[in-house]
Design a protein around this motif. Sequence first.
Motif, PDB file in Angstrom:
ATOM      1  N   ASP A 117      -0.908   8.042   4.460  1.00  0.00           N
ATOM      2  CA  ASP A 117      -0.308   9.288   3.979  1.00  0.00           C
ATOM      3  C   ASP A 117       0.560   9.955   5.039  1.00  0.00           C
ATOM      4  N   ARG A 137       2.599   1.643  -3.450  1.00  0.00           N
ATOM      5  CA  ARG A 137       1.691   2.044  -4.514  1.00  0.00           C
ATOM      6  C   ARG A 137       1.286   3.516  -4.378  1.00  0.00           C
ATOM      7  N   ARG A 138       1.005   3.944  -3.166  1.00  0.00           N
ATOM      8  CA  ARG A 138       0.611   5.343  -2.958  1.00  0.00           C
ATOM      9  C   ARG A 138       1.780   6.292  -3.238  1.00  0.00           C
ATOM     10  N   PRO A 192      -6.513   5.404   4.499  1.00  0.00           N
ATOM     11  CA  PRO A 192      -5.534   6.105   3.666  1.00  0.00           C
ATOM     12  C   PRO A 192      -4.857   7.283   4.363  1.00  0.00           C
ATOM     13  N   ASP A 232      -9.137   6.484  -3.089  1.00  0.00           N
ATOM     14  CA  ASP A 232      -9.590   6.837  -1.744  1.00  0.00           C
ATOM     15  C   ASP A 232     -11.095   7.046  -1.679  1.00  0.00           C
ATOM     16  N   PRO A 242      -0.458  13.460  -2.309  1.00  0.00           N
ATOM     17  CA  PRO A 242      -1.221  12.391  -2.964  1.00  0.00           C
ATOM     18  C   PRO A 242      -1.563  12.731  -4.407  1.00  0.00           C
ATOM     19  N   TRP A 267       1.898   6.626  -7.007  1.00  0.00           N
ATOM     20  CA  TRP A 267       0.848   7.511  -7.508  1.00  0.00           C
ATOM     21  C   TRP A 267       1.185   8.976  -7.249  1.00  0.00           C
ATOM     22  N   TYR A 304       5.765  14.869  -0.240  1.00  0.00           N
ATOM     23  CA  TYR A 304       4.721  13.900  -0.594  1.00  0.00           C
ATOM     24  C   TYR A 304       3.398  14.619  -0.735  1.00  0.00           C
ATOM     25  N   THR A 349      -4.591   8.458  -6.474  1.00  0.00           N
ATOM     26  CA  THR A 349      -4.838   8.245  -5.053  1.00  0.00           C
ATOM     27  C   THR A 349      -6.232   8.702  -4.671  1.00  0.00           C
ATOM     28  N   ARG A 350      -6.630   9.859  -5.165  1.00  0.00           N
ATOM     29  CA  ARG A 350      -7.940  10.411  -4.814  1.00  0.00           C
ATOM     30  C   ARG A 350      -9.071   9.534  -5.351  1.00  0.00           C
ATOM     31  N   VAL A 376       0.837  -1.197   0.000  1.00  0.00           N
ATOM     32  CA  VAL A 376       0.000   0.000   0.000  1.00  0.00           C
ATOM     33  C   VAL A 376       0.876   1.253   0.000  1.00  0.00           C
TER      34      VAL A 376
END
Length: 253
Positions: A202, A27-28, A198, A226, A218, A31, A216, A222-223, A24
Amino acid sequence: MTLTIVTLLPSLLNTNGDAENAAVLARRAGWAGLDARVVEVESRDDLPARVDAIVIGSGTDASLDAARTRLLELHDDLRRWGTEGVPILAVGTGWELLSWGIELPDGTGIEGLGILPGRAVPDVGGRIIGDLVVAERGSRELLVGFENHARAYVGAEGSPLGRVRSGAGNAKGSGQEGVVMGEVIGTHLHGPVLAKNPALADRILTTMAARAGLGYEPGEKTRVVDAYAESARRAHLTAAGVEVEPAASDARD
Protein backbone atom coordinates in the motif's frame (compact mmCIF):
# COMPACT_ATOMS: atom_id res chain seq x y z
CA MET A 1 -5.56 7.01 -16.34
CA THR A 2 -4.15 3.48 -16.19
CA LEU A 3 -1.29 2.77 -13.80
CA THR A 4 1.38 0.64 -15.45
CA ILE A 5 3.48 -1.77 -13.41
CA VAL A 6 6.46 -3.17 -15.28
CA THR A 7 7.93 -6.54 -14.36
CA LEU A 8 11.45 -6.82 -15.75
CA LEU A 9 12.79 -10.01 -17.30
CA PRO A 10 10.22 -12.41 -15.81
CA SER A 11 11.54 -15.22 -18.03
CA LEU A 12 14.88 -15.01 -16.21
CA LEU A 13 14.05 -13.45 -12.86
CA ASN A 14 11.04 -15.24 -11.39
CA THR A 15 12.51 -18.31 -9.71
CA ASN A 16 10.69 -17.70 -6.44
CA GLY A 17 7.58 -16.12 -7.93
CA ASP A 18 8.84 -12.64 -7.03
CA ALA A 19 7.88 -11.19 -10.40
CA GLU A 20 4.30 -11.69 -9.20
CA ASN A 21 4.75 -8.72 -6.86
CA ALA A 22 3.64 -6.76 -9.92
CA ALA A 23 0.36 -8.68 -9.99
CA VAL A 24 -0.17 -7.91 -6.29
CA LEU A 25 0.15 -4.17 -6.97
CA ALA A 26 -2.19 -4.32 -9.95
CA ARG A 27 -4.83 -6.32 -8.08
CA ARG A 28 -4.77 -4.05 -5.03
CA ALA A 29 -5.02 -1.00 -7.27
CA GLY A 30 -8.06 -2.52 -8.96
CA TRP A 31 -9.72 -3.24 -5.61
CA ALA A 32 -9.21 0.46 -4.81
CA GLY A 33 -11.06 1.47 -7.98
CA LEU A 34 -7.93 2.38 -9.96
CA ASP A 35 -7.17 1.09 -13.45
CA ALA A 36 -3.88 -0.80 -13.49
CA ARG A 37 -2.06 -3.23 -15.74
CA VAL A 38 1.10 -5.34 -15.63
CA VAL A 39 3.50 -5.21 -18.58
CA GLU A 40 6.20 -7.87 -18.94
CA VAL A 41 9.40 -6.34 -20.29
CA GLU A 42 12.07 -8.68 -21.63
CA SER A 43 13.97 -6.00 -23.56
CA ARG A 44 13.94 -2.24 -23.92
CA ASP A 45 11.74 -2.60 -27.01
CA ASP A 46 8.95 -3.84 -24.73
CA LEU A 47 8.86 -0.71 -22.55
CA PRO A 48 5.47 1.02 -22.40
CA ALA A 49 5.23 4.78 -22.81
CA ARG A 50 4.36 5.25 -19.13
CA VAL A 51 5.90 3.43 -16.16
CA ASP A 52 4.46 3.86 -12.66
CA ALA A 53 6.35 1.10 -10.82
CA ILE A 54 8.98 -1.54 -11.57
CA VAL A 55 9.32 -5.03 -10.12
CA ILE A 56 12.46 -7.14 -10.57
CA GLY A 57 12.38 -10.72 -9.33
CA SER A 58 15.09 -13.21 -8.41
CA GLY A 59 16.76 -15.80 -10.59
CA THR A 60 19.41 -18.50 -10.54
CA ASP A 61 23.13 -17.83 -10.85
CA ALA A 62 22.97 -19.51 -14.25
CA SER A 63 20.85 -16.61 -15.47
CA LEU A 64 23.02 -13.81 -14.02
CA ASP A 65 25.02 -13.01 -17.16
CA ALA A 66 21.99 -13.02 -19.44
CA ALA A 67 19.95 -10.93 -16.99
CA ARG A 68 22.75 -8.40 -16.57
CA THR A 69 23.15 -8.05 -20.34
CA ARG A 70 19.46 -7.28 -20.78
CA LEU A 71 19.30 -4.96 -17.75
CA LEU A 72 22.25 -2.96 -19.13
CA GLU A 73 19.98 -1.93 -22.01
CA LEU A 74 17.73 -0.37 -19.35
CA HIS A 75 20.48 1.17 -17.22
CA ASP A 76 19.70 4.78 -18.11
CA ASP A 77 15.97 4.16 -17.70
CA LEU A 78 16.45 2.57 -14.28
CA ARG A 79 18.66 5.41 -13.10
CA ARG A 80 16.12 7.98 -14.37
CA TRP A 81 13.19 6.19 -12.74
CA GLY A 82 15.07 6.04 -9.46
CA THR A 83 15.90 9.75 -9.63
CA GLU A 84 12.30 10.66 -10.49
CA GLY A 85 10.90 8.69 -7.54
CA VAL A 86 9.27 5.86 -9.48
CA PRO A 87 8.96 2.91 -7.06
CA ILE A 88 11.34 0.05 -7.87
CA LEU A 89 11.20 -3.22 -5.94
CA ALA A 90 14.07 -5.64 -6.58
CA VAL A 91 14.33 -9.04 -4.89
CA GLY A 92 17.22 -11.48 -4.53
CA THR A 93 19.52 -11.64 -7.55
CA GLY A 94 17.44 -8.92 -9.21
CA TRP A 95 18.54 -6.66 -6.34
CA GLU A 96 22.15 -7.86 -6.52
CA LEU A 97 22.28 -6.92 -10.20
CA LEU A 98 21.31 -3.34 -9.28
CA SER A 99 24.21 -3.15 -6.81
CA TRP A 100 27.87 -2.27 -7.40
CA GLY A 101 28.56 -5.88 -8.27
CA ILE A 102 28.45 -9.59 -7.44
CA GLU A 103 31.53 -11.52 -6.30
CA LEU A 104 31.46 -15.25 -7.12
CA PRO A 105 33.13 -18.09 -5.18
CA ASP A 106 35.66 -18.77 -7.96
CA GLY A 107 37.08 -15.26 -7.61
CA THR A 108 35.37 -13.83 -10.67
CA GLY A 109 32.76 -11.14 -10.51
CA ILE A 110 29.84 -9.56 -12.30
CA GLU A 111 29.68 -5.79 -12.46
CA GLY A 112 26.34 -4.46 -11.29
CA LEU A 113 24.39 -1.51 -12.63
CA GLY A 114 25.31 0.70 -9.67
CA ILE A 115 21.74 1.79 -8.97
CA LEU A 116 21.91 0.77 -5.30
CA PRO A 117 24.86 0.98 -2.86
CA GLY A 118 26.64 -2.17 -1.72
CA ARG A 119 27.69 -5.43 -3.29
CA ALA A 120 27.00 -9.15 -2.97
CA VAL A 121 29.87 -11.33 -1.74
CA PRO A 122 30.19 -15.06 -0.98
CA ASP A 123 28.91 -15.89 2.50
CA VAL A 124 31.60 -17.75 4.41
CA GLY A 125 28.97 -19.57 6.45
CA GLY A 126 27.26 -21.07 3.41
CA ARG A 127 23.77 -20.61 2.00
CA ILE A 128 21.25 -18.79 4.18
CA ILE A 129 17.80 -20.39 4.15
CA GLY A 130 14.84 -19.85 6.45
CA ASP A 131 12.12 -17.55 7.70
CA LEU A 132 13.00 -13.87 7.91
CA VAL A 133 11.32 -11.19 10.05
CA VAL A 134 12.35 -7.55 9.73
CA ALA A 135 11.36 -4.44 11.69
CA GLU A 136 11.06 -1.90 8.90
CA ARG A 137 13.10 1.24 9.42
CA GLY A 138 10.98 4.29 10.22
CA SER A 139 7.89 2.17 10.79
CA ARG A 140 6.39 -0.15 13.41
CA GLU A 141 5.68 -2.61 10.63
CA LEU A 142 7.16 -6.11 10.80
CA LEU A 143 7.97 -7.52 7.37
CA VAL A 144 7.89 -11.28 6.96
CA GLY A 145 9.13 -13.60 4.27
CA PHE A 146 11.54 -16.36 3.35
CA GLU A 147 15.24 -15.88 2.59
CA ASN A 148 17.30 -18.17 0.40
CA HIS A 149 20.65 -16.73 -0.70
CA ALA A 150 24.25 -17.88 -1.02
CA ARG A 151 25.75 -14.40 -0.79
CA ALA A 152 25.99 -11.75 1.88
CA TYR A 153 25.29 -8.12 1.04
CA VAL A 154 27.80 -5.54 2.28
CA GLY A 155 28.44 -1.82 1.88
CA ALA A 156 24.90 -0.56 2.46
CA GLU A 157 24.83 -0.47 6.25
CA GLY A 158 23.65 3.15 6.32
CA SER A 159 20.43 2.56 4.39
CA PRO A 160 18.85 -0.80 5.27
CA LEU A 161 15.22 -1.69 4.73
CA GLY A 162 15.09 -2.62 8.39
CA ARG A 163 16.47 -4.46 11.41
CA VAL A 164 16.42 -8.24 11.54
CA ARG A 165 14.20 -9.70 14.28
CA SER A 166 14.58 -13.32 13.15
CA GLY A 167 16.77 -14.78 10.42
CA ALA A 168 19.99 -13.51 8.88
CA GLY A 169 19.14 -10.76 6.39
CA ASN A 170 22.08 -9.17 4.59
CA ALA A 171 24.59 -11.40 6.40
CA LYS A 172 24.75 -13.60 9.45
CA GLY A 173 25.24 -11.30 12.43
CA SER A 174 24.70 -8.10 10.44
CA GLY A 175 21.36 -7.37 12.08
CA GLN A 176 20.18 -5.63 8.91
CA GLU A 177 18.10 -6.54 5.89
CA GLY A 178 17.84 -4.97 2.47
CA VAL A 179 18.72 -1.55 1.19
CA VAL A 180 16.63 1.51 0.36
CA MET A 181 17.52 4.54 -1.72
CA GLY A 182 14.62 6.92 -2.25
CA GLU A 183 11.83 4.78 -3.69
CA VAL A 184 14.16 1.96 -4.74
CA ILE A 185 14.03 -1.10 -2.48
CA GLY A 186 16.26 -4.16 -2.54
CA THR A 187 15.43 -7.13 -0.32
CA HIS A 188 15.98 -10.84 0.28
CA LEU A 189 12.32 -11.25 1.28
CA HIS A 190 10.53 -13.80 -0.88
CA GLY A 191 6.88 -14.59 -0.52
CA PRO A 192 6.14 -12.74 -2.76
CA VAL A 193 6.96 -9.98 -0.29
CA LEU A 194 4.01 -7.73 -1.24
CA ALA A 195 1.47 -10.52 -0.83
CA LYS A 196 2.77 -11.28 2.65
CA ASN A 197 3.18 -7.62 3.61
CA PRO A 198 0.14 -5.62 2.43
CA ALA A 199 1.20 -2.45 4.25
CA LEU A 200 4.37 -2.28 2.15
CA ALA A 201 2.33 -2.83 -1.01
CA ASP A 202 0.00 0.00 0.00
CA ARG A 203 2.89 2.39 0.60
CA ILE A 204 4.17 1.69 -2.89
CA LEU A 205 0.68 2.16 -4.32
CA THR A 206 0.24 5.42 -2.44
CA THR A 207 3.44 6.73 -4.04
CA MET A 208 2.38 5.50 -7.47
CA ALA A 209 -1.03 7.14 -7.21
CA ALA A 210 0.34 10.43 -5.88
CA ARG A 211 2.84 10.69 -8.75
CA ALA A 212 -0.07 10.18 -11.17
CA GLY A 213 -2.21 12.82 -9.45
CA LEU A 214 -4.54 10.18 -8.00
CA GLY A 215 -5.51 9.05 -4.53
CA TYR A 216 -5.18 5.54 -3.15
CA GLU A 217 -7.50 4.13 -0.51
CA PRO A 218 -7.65 0.34 0.02
CA GLY A 219 -11.00 -1.09 -1.08
CA GLU A 220 -13.37 -3.39 0.78
CA LYS A 221 -12.04 -6.47 -1.03
CA THR A 222 -8.55 -5.48 0.09
CA ARG A 223 -9.58 -5.58 3.74
CA VAL A 224 -11.07 -9.05 3.34
CA VAL A 225 -7.91 -10.42 1.72
CA ASP A 226 -5.68 -8.65 4.24
CA ALA A 227 -7.43 -10.44 7.07
CA TYR A 228 -6.19 -13.73 5.59
CA ALA A 229 -2.72 -12.25 5.12
CA GLU A 230 -2.66 -11.08 8.73
CA SER A 231 -3.54 -14.55 9.96
CA ALA A 232 -0.67 -16.01 7.93
CA ARG A 233 1.68 -13.28 9.14
CA ARG A 234 0.86 -13.93 12.78
CA ALA A 235 1.51 -17.65 12.30
CA HIS A 236 4.84 -16.78 10.63
CA LEU A 237 5.85 -14.51 13.50
CA THR A 238 4.90 -17.06 16.11
CA ALA A 239 6.89 -19.79 14.35
CA ALA A 240 9.88 -17.44 14.17
CA GLY A 241 9.65 -16.75 17.90
CA VAL A 242 8.83 -13.08 17.43
CA GLU A 243 6.32 -11.63 19.89
CA VAL A 244 3.03 -10.85 18.21
CA GLU A 245 1.22 -7.71 19.31
CA PRO A 246 -2.55 -8.09 19.82
CA ALA A 247 -4.62 -7.18 16.77
CA ALA A 248 -6.76 -4.07 17.09
CA SER A 249 -9.91 -6.21 17.32
CA ASP A 250 -8.34 -8.31 20.10
CA ALA A 251 -7.46 -5.21 22.10
CA ARG A 252 -11.11 -4.08 22.05
CA ASP A 253 -12.45 -7.43 23.27
